[in-house]
Design a protein around this motif. Structure first.
Motif, mmCIF file in Angstrom:
data_model
loop_
_atom_site.group_PDB
_atom_site.id
_atom_site.type_symbol
_atom_site.label_atom_id
_atom_site.label_comp_id
_atom_site.label_asym_id
_atom_site.label_seq_id
_atom_site.Cartn_x
_atom_site.Cartn_y
_atom_site.Cartn_z
ATOM 1 N N HIS A 11 44.562 27.054 36.096
ATOM 2 C CA HIS A 11 44.715 28.093 35.279
ATOM 3 C C HIS A 11 46.114 28.997 36.039
ATOM 4 O O HIS A 11 46.099 29.368 36.976
ATOM 5 C CB HIS A 11 43.673 29.383 35.351
ATOM 6 C CG HIS A 11 43.925 30.678 34.492
ATOM 7 N ND1 HIS A 11 43.860 30.404 33.154
ATOM 8 C CD2 HIS A 11 44.404 31.658 34.802
ATOM 9 C CE1 HIS A 11 44.144 31.509 32.561
ATOM 10 N NE2 HIS A 11 44.483 32.439 33.422
ATOM 11 N N ASP A 39 49.008 30.299 40.227
ATOM 12 C CA ASP A 39 48.105 29.423 39.457
ATOM 13 C C ASP A 39 46.986 29.101 40.597
ATOM 14 O O ASP A 39 47.212 29.276 41.529
ATOM 15 C CB ASP A 39 48.553 28.131 38.886
ATOM 16 C CG ASP A 39 49.027 27.090 39.912
ATOM 17 O OD1 ASP A 39 47.954 26.555 40.500
ATOM 18 O OD2 ASP A 39 50.263 26.568 39.849
ATOM 19 N N SER A 41 42.770 27.261 40.692
ATOM 20 C CA SER A 41 41.567 26.280 40.249
ATOM 21 C C SER A 41 40.565 26.570 41.105
ATOM 22 O O SER A 41 40.734 27.238 42.175
ATOM 23 C CB SER A 41 42.401 24.762 40.267
ATOM 24 O OG SER A 41 42.104 24.288 41.566
ATOM 25 N N LEU A 109 37.881 34.000 36.447
ATOM 26 C CA LEU A 109 38.750 33.701 35.456
ATOM 27 C C LEU A 109 38.520 34.060 33.929
ATOM 28 O O LEU A 109 39.317 34.272 33.335
ATOM 29 C CB LEU A 109 39.318 32.352 35.549
ATOM 30 C CG LEU A 109 40.275 32.022 37.048
ATOM 31 C CD1 LEU A 109 40.386 30.427 37.059
ATOM 32 C CD2 LEU A 109 41.428 32.764 36.698
ATOM 33 N N LYS A 110 37.147 33.737 33.503
ATOM 34 C CA LYS A 110 36.851 33.909 32.124
ATOM 35 C C LYS A 110 36.761 35.165 31.786
ATOM 36 O O LYS A 110 37.500 35.645 30.805
ATOM 37 C CB LYS A 110 35.276 33.304 31.986
ATOM 38 C CG LYS A 110 35.142 31.841 32.139
ATOM 39 C CD LYS A 110 33.701 31.385 31.875
ATOM 40 C CE LYS A 110 33.488 29.834 32.062
ATOM 41 N NZ LYS A 110 32.122 29.488 31.866
ATOM 42 N N ARG A 113 40.411 36.333 31.496
ATOM 43 C CA ARG A 113 41.280 36.023 30.263
ATOM 44 C C ARG A 113 40.692 36.595 29.138
ATOM 45 O O ARG A 113 41.390 37.054 28.030
ATOM 46 C CB ARG A 113 40.935 34.361 30.127
ATOM 47 C CG ARG A 113 41.473 33.726 28.972
ATOM 48 C CD ARG A 113 42.953 33.785 29.065
ATOM 49 N NE ARG A 113 43.634 33.417 27.791
ATOM 50 C CZ ARG A 113 44.571 33.925 27.305
ATOM 51 N NH1 ARG A 113 45.215 34.771 28.001
ATOM 52 N NH2 ARG A 113 45.160 33.520 26.210
#
Length: 125
Positions: A11, A39, A41, A109-110, A113
């Motif tokens: 991401h 970024d 992951s 992250l979800k 976002r």
């Protein structure tokens, strides 16, 4: 020292995330600084810092502390690569494998976002 993560899920952060990192050399804190995550992951990240780490500091794991959405995440990571960046130095960090850590990163992250999408919708009216 080039290293590429072979993950499909990485991401890129719209707004870099602040991270505090420290390095223990011979069981003494050699440094404690802040940087930005560019970024991330579940198993690694790209870290932007203003000061280049010494060769000795690069040999030891970094202790990382950051918040992607609401929870503070703490992990250890090893430097896998380094490159010059216009704002400082960029490091590729491979974090210690942990299912719990990976799940927490994906969950945060979800949520992050979702919030970014909601914020973008509010700003477009």
């Amino acid at each position: 020292m080039e290293y590429k993560r072979s993950e499909s899920f990485r991401h890129i952060l719209i707004k870099p995330v602040d991270v505090q990192y420290s390095c223990n050399v011979d069981q003494q804190v050699a440094l404690t600084r802040t940087g930005k995550i560019l970024d991330i992951s579940p198993s690694g990240m790209s870290l932007l810092v203003t000061k280049q780490l010494t060769d000795e500091e690069k040999e030891y794991p970094l202790l990382l502390s950051f918040c992607l959405y609401k929870q503070t995440i703490e992990s250890q990571g090893a430097i896998r690569w380094e490159r010059f960046h216009p704002e400082g130095y960029q490091y590729g960090i491979e974090m210690v494998e942990s299912t719990q850590l990976e799940n927490m990163i994906v969950s945060e992250l979800k949520q992050r976002r979702r919030q970014e999408v909601l914020d973008a919708k509010k700003g477009s009216f």
